[in-house]
Design a protein around this motif. Structure first.
Motif, PDB file in Angstrom:
ATOM      1  N   PRO A  17       0.826  -1.204   0.000  1.00  0.00           N
ATOM      2  CA  PRO A  17       0.000   0.000   0.000  1.00  0.00           C
ATOM      3  C   PRO A  17       0.866   1.261   0.000  1.00  0.00           C
ATOM      4  O   PRO A  17       1.738   1.433   0.853  1.00  0.00           O
ATOM      5  N   ASN A  18       0.676   2.120  -0.998  1.00  0.00           N
ATOM      6  CA  ASN A  18       1.401   3.385  -1.100  1.00  0.00           C
ATOM      7  C   ASN A  18       2.912   3.195  -1.184  1.00  0.00           C
ATOM      8  O   ASN A  18       3.696   4.053  -0.746  1.00  0.00           O
ATOM      9  N   GLN A  19       3.348   2.079  -1.762  1.00  0.00           N
ATOM     10  CA  GLN A  19       4.775   1.823  -1.913  1.00  0.00           C
ATOM     11  C   GLN A  19       5.022   1.096  -3.240  1.00  0.00           C
ATOM     12  O   GLN A  19       4.497   0.007  -3.470  1.00  0.00           O
ATOM     13  N   VAL A  20       5.839   1.736  -4.105  1.00  0.00           N
ATOM     14  CA  VAL A  20       6.095   1.159  -5.426  1.00  0.00           C
ATOM     15  C   VAL A  20       7.574   1.296  -5.783  1.00  0.00           C
ATOM     16  O   VAL A  20       8.283   2.166  -5.265  1.00  0.00           O
ATOM     17  N   GLU A  21       7.996   0.428  -6.674  1.00  0.00           N
ATOM     18  CA  GLU A  21       9.298   0.575  -7.309  1.00  0.00           C
ATOM     19  C   GLU A  21       9.045   1.108  -8.721  1.00  0.00           C
ATOM     20  O   GLU A  21       8.163   0.605  -9.421  1.00  0.00           O
ATOM     21  N   TYR A  22       9.809   2.127  -9.135  1.00  0.00           N
ATOM     22  CA  TYR A  22       9.538   2.748 -10.421  1.00  0.00           C
ATOM     23  C   TYR A  22      10.833   3.030 -11.187  1.00  0.00           C
ATOM     24  O   TYR A  22      11.931   2.980 -10.630  1.00  0.00           O
ATOM     25  N   TYR A  23      10.649   3.343 -12.457  1.00  0.00           N
ATOM     26  CA  TYR A  23      11.764   3.621 -13.357  1.00  0.00           C
ATOM     27  C   TYR A  23      11.556   4.973 -14.027  1.00  0.00           C
ATOM     28  O   TYR A  23      10.449   5.277 -14.488  1.00  0.00           O
ATOM     29  N   ASN A  24      12.598   5.796 -14.072  1.00  0.00           N
ATOM     30  CA  ASN A  24      12.582   7.065 -14.793  1.00  0.00           C
ATOM     31  C   ASN A  24      13.729   7.112 -15.793  1.00  0.00           C
ATOM     32  O   ASN A  24      14.848   6.676 -15.477  1.00  0.00           O
ATOM     33  N   ARG A  25      13.456   7.635 -16.974  1.00  0.00           N
ATOM     34  CA  ARG A  25      14.520   7.949 -17.934  1.00  0.00           C
ATOM     35  C   ARG A  25      14.636   9.464 -18.022  1.00  0.00           C
ATOM     36  O   ARG A  25      13.623  10.170 -18.138  1.00  0.00           O
ATOM     37  N   ILE A  26      15.868   9.985 -17.970  1.00  0.00           N
ATOM     38  CA  ILE A  26      16.102  11.419 -17.866  1.00  0.00           C
ATOM     39  C   ILE A  26      16.832  11.913 -19.106  1.00  0.00           C
ATOM     40  O   ILE A  26      17.899  11.405 -19.463  1.00  0.00           O
ATOM     41  N   ASP A  27      16.264  12.893 -19.752  1.00  0.00           N
ATOM     42  CA  ASP A  27      16.812  13.482 -20.969  1.00  0.00           C
ATOM     43  C   ASP A  27      17.864  14.524 -20.595  1.00  0.00           C
ATOM     44  O   ASP A  27      17.541  15.583 -20.064  1.00  0.00           O
ATOM     45  N   MET A  28      19.129  14.237 -20.857  1.00  0.00           N
ATOM     46  CA  MET A  28      20.218  15.147 -20.513  1.00  0.00           C
ATOM     47  C   MET A  28      20.582  16.022 -21.705  1.00  0.00           C
ATOM     48  O   MET A  28      20.444  15.623 -22.864  1.00  0.00           O
ATOM     49  N   PRO A  29      21.085  17.231 -21.434  1.00  0.00           N
ATOM     50  CA  PRO A  29      21.503  18.113 -22.540  1.00  0.00           C
ATOM     51  C   PRO A  29      22.666  17.499 -23.321  1.00  0.00           C
ATOM     52  O   PRO A  29      23.575  16.910 -22.738  1.00  0.00           O
ATOM     53  N   TRP A  30      22.616  17.641 -24.646  1.00  0.00           N
ATOM     54  CA  TRP A  30      23.720  17.182 -25.493  1.00  0.00           C
ATOM     55  C   TRP A  30      24.989  17.944 -25.128  1.00  0.00           C
ATOM     56  O   TRP A  30      24.925  19.133 -24.810  1.00  0.00           O
ATOM     57  N   SER A  63      25.908  15.236 -23.270  1.00  0.00           N
ATOM     58  CA  SER A  63      25.882  14.296 -22.151  1.00  0.00           C
ATOM     59  C   SER A  63      24.968  13.117 -22.461  1.00  0.00           C
ATOM     60  O   SER A  63      23.965  13.257 -23.164  1.00  0.00           O
ATOM     61  N   SER A  64      25.306  11.956 -21.914  1.00  0.00           N
ATOM     62  CA  SER A  64      24.464  10.769 -22.086  1.00  0.00           C
ATOM     63  C   SER A  64      23.222  10.882 -21.219  1.00  0.00           C
ATOM     64  O   SER A  64      23.269  11.436 -20.113  1.00  0.00           O
ATOM     65  N   ASP A  65      22.105  10.371 -21.716  1.00  0.00           N
ATOM     66  CA  ASP A  65      20.893  10.341 -20.914  1.00  0.00           C
ATOM     67  C   ASP A  65      21.093   9.431 -19.706  1.00  0.00           C
ATOM     68  O   ASP A  65      21.909   8.510 -19.727  1.00  0.00           O
ATOM     69  N   ARG A  66      20.346   9.694 -18.653  1.00  0.00           N
ATOM     70  CA  ARG A  66      20.418   8.922 -17.423  1.00  0.00           C
ATOM     71  C   ARG A  66      19.129   8.143 -17.213  1.00  0.00           C
ATOM     72  O   ARG A  66      18.090   8.468 -17.792  1.00  0.00           O
ATOM     73  N   LEU A  86      16.807  -3.089 -11.800  1.00  0.00           N
ATOM     74  CA  LEU A  86      16.590  -3.348 -13.217  1.00  0.00           C
ATOM     75  C   LEU A  86      17.956  -3.388 -13.896  1.00  0.00           C
ATOM     76  O   LEU A  86      18.836  -2.581 -13.559  1.00  0.00           O
ATOM     77  N   PRO A  87      18.185  -4.322 -14.829  1.00  0.00           N
ATOM     78  CA  PRO A  87      19.479  -4.357 -15.521  1.00  0.00           C
ATOM     79  C   PRO A  87      19.794  -3.019 -16.180  1.00  0.00           C
ATOM     80  O   PRO A  87      18.908  -2.358 -16.726  1.00  0.00           O
ATOM     81  N   GLU A  88      21.057  -2.632 -16.140  1.00  0.00           N
ATOM     82  CA  GLU A  88      21.466  -1.375 -16.762  1.00  0.00           C
ATOM     83  C   GLU A  88      21.402  -1.472 -18.284  1.00  0.00           C
ATOM     84  O   GLU A  88      21.596  -2.541 -18.858  1.00  0.00           O
ATOM     85  N   LYS A  89      21.125  -0.316 -18.915  1.00  0.00           N
ATOM     86  CA  LYS A  89      21.041  -0.247 -20.366  1.00  0.00           C
ATOM     87  C   LYS A  89      22.344   0.357 -20.914  1.00  0.00           C
ATOM     88  O   LYS A  89      22.892   1.299 -20.339  1.00  0.00           O
ATOM     89  N   LYS A  90      22.814  -0.173 -22.030  1.00  0.00           N
ATOM     90  CA  LYS A  90      24.110   0.220 -22.579  1.00  0.00           C
ATOM     91  C   LYS A  90      24.159   1.695 -22.963  1.00  0.00           C
ATOM     92  O   LYS A  90      25.210   2.333 -22.873  1.00  0.00           O
ATOM     93  N   ASP A  91      23.057   2.243 -23.432  1.00  0.00           N
ATOM     94  CA  ASP A  91      23.070   3.613 -23.925  1.00  0.00           C
ATOM     95  C   ASP A  91      22.683   4.641 -22.868  1.00  0.00           C
ATOM     96  O   ASP A  91      22.541   5.829 -23.177  1.00  0.00           O
ATOM     97  N   LEU A  92      22.508   4.206 -21.619  1.00  0.00           N
ATOM     98  CA  LEU A  92      22.122   5.110 -20.540  1.00  0.00           C
ATOM     99  C   LEU A  92      23.075   4.968 -19.368  1.00  0.00           C
ATOM    100  O   LEU A  92      23.611   3.892 -19.109  1.00  0.00           O
ATOM    101  N   VAL A  93      23.263   6.064 -18.637  1.00  0.00           N
ATOM    102  CA  VAL A  93      24.059   6.037 -17.409  1.00  0.00           C
ATOM    103  C   VAL A  93      23.103   5.866 -16.235  1.00  0.00           C
ATOM    104  O   VAL A  93      22.209   6.692 -16.029  1.00  0.00           O
ATOM    105  N   ARG A  94      23.266   4.799 -15.491  1.00  0.00           N
ATOM    106  CA  ARG A  94      22.393   4.535 -14.353  1.00  0.00           C
ATOM    107  C   ARG A  94      22.803   5.403 -13.150  1.00  0.00           C
ATOM    108  O   ARG A  94      23.960   5.400 -12.722  1.00  0.00           O
ATOM    109  N   ILE A  95      21.875   6.164 -12.619  1.00  0.00           N
ATOM    110  CA  ILE A  95      22.116   6.938 -11.396  1.00  0.00           C
ATOM    111  C   ILE A  95      22.096   5.977 -10.216  1.00  0.00           C
ATOM    112  O   ILE A  95      21.121   5.259 -10.016  1.00  0.00           O
ATOM    113  N   LYS A  96      23.171   6.004  -9.423  1.00  0.00           N
ATOM    114  CA  LYS A  96      23.317   5.046  -8.338  1.00  0.00           C
ATOM    115  C   LYS A  96      23.348   5.711  -6.963  1.00  0.00           C
ATOM    116  O   LYS A  96      23.509   5.020  -5.946  1.00  0.00           O
ATOM    117  N   ASP A  97      23.211   7.013  -6.941  1.00  0.00           N
ATOM    118  CA  ASP A  97      23.226   7.755  -5.673  1.00  0.00           C
ATOM    119  C   ASP A  97      22.111   8.790  -5.733  1.00  0.00           C
ATOM    120  O   ASP A  97      22.234   9.817  -6.402  1.00  0.00           O
TER     121      ASP A  97
END
Length: 215
Positions: free
Chosen positions: A91-104, A106-109, A137-148
């Motif tokens: 209840p009121n607790q989820v795991e979610y995924y966001n993709r972040i569009d970074m300025p060129w 820079s690689s998207d996160r 979730l497994p990391e994607k090759k074309d994205l930088v995973r935020i870990k902090d």
């Protein structure tokens, strides 16, 4: 389920006992459009924690509906262009995924996080916390995973509306120019809050209380 809850609690304790919370020296930066902005230096680099205080002309249940609508994050959270729920933990607790569009150039996160929203039954205070779970979730090759990453909303009902306090800590990872880092520190949270305030005017949030929040 119990293991997951225990893991989240341990992770949260670690974050709050780390450098993120050791220094409480918030520095006032500015106030704009009713939004007060504070920074707190992190380590010796360009990173800063952000704290924002503002008032909302909405009730608590409306705010909770918007904050927990993961599929609409891309409509108001700065630079998020895609979001989805990965798992409903409880209840009121989820795991979610966001993709972040970074300025060129820079690689998207991207980020995997666990959100938990809860209410103090005595004070009616509502808290929404986001804790990084980058291995979810497994990391994607074309994205930088935020870990902090850690974020916390505190919503307190007052006679003049709901007082919101937002604390945000993130290391975007990889090599980024200081100008890009500062862009996300200075513009990101403020633009997100302005976007959230616009979302709170939508009837689908105003007319719903699926999270059983007491106003």
């Amino acid at each position: 389920m119990k293991f997951k809850a225990a893991f989240v609690s341990i992770l949260l304790c670690y974050i709050l006992s780390s450098g993120f919370s050791q220094n409480n020296d918030w520095k006032f930066i500015k106030k704009s459009d009713g939004i007060s902005i504070y920074h707190r230096k992190v380590g010796s680099g360009n990173l800063k924690d952000v704290k924002i205080e503002t008032m909302f002309d909405s009730n608590l249940s409306t705010i909770a509906e918007a904050v927990l609508d993961v599929s609409s994050f891309n409509k108001w959270i700065y630079k998020v262009d895609y979001s989805k729920i990965l798992k409903v933990i409880g209840p009121n607790q989820v795991e979610y995924y966001n993709r972040i569009d970074m300025p060129w150039p820079s690689s998207d996160r991207d980020i995997v996080a666990i959100n938990k929203l809860y209410q103090n039954p005595q004070t009616k205070e509502v808290v929404s916390e986001d804790i990084c779970n980058w291995k979810g979730l497994p990391e994607k090759k074309d994205l930088v995973r935020i870990k902090d990453f850690y974020a916390k909303w505190t919503f307190i009902p007052t006679a003049n509306g709901v007082k919101g306090t937002y604390i945000f800590h993130s290391d975007p990872g990889g090599e980024l120019p200081a100008a890009v880092v500062n862009l996300f520190i200075d513009e990101g949270p403020v633009n997100s809050i302005k976007g959230l305030k616009r979302m709170l005017k939508l009837e689908k949030y105003m007319n719903s209380n699926s999270h059983n929040i007491v106003n």
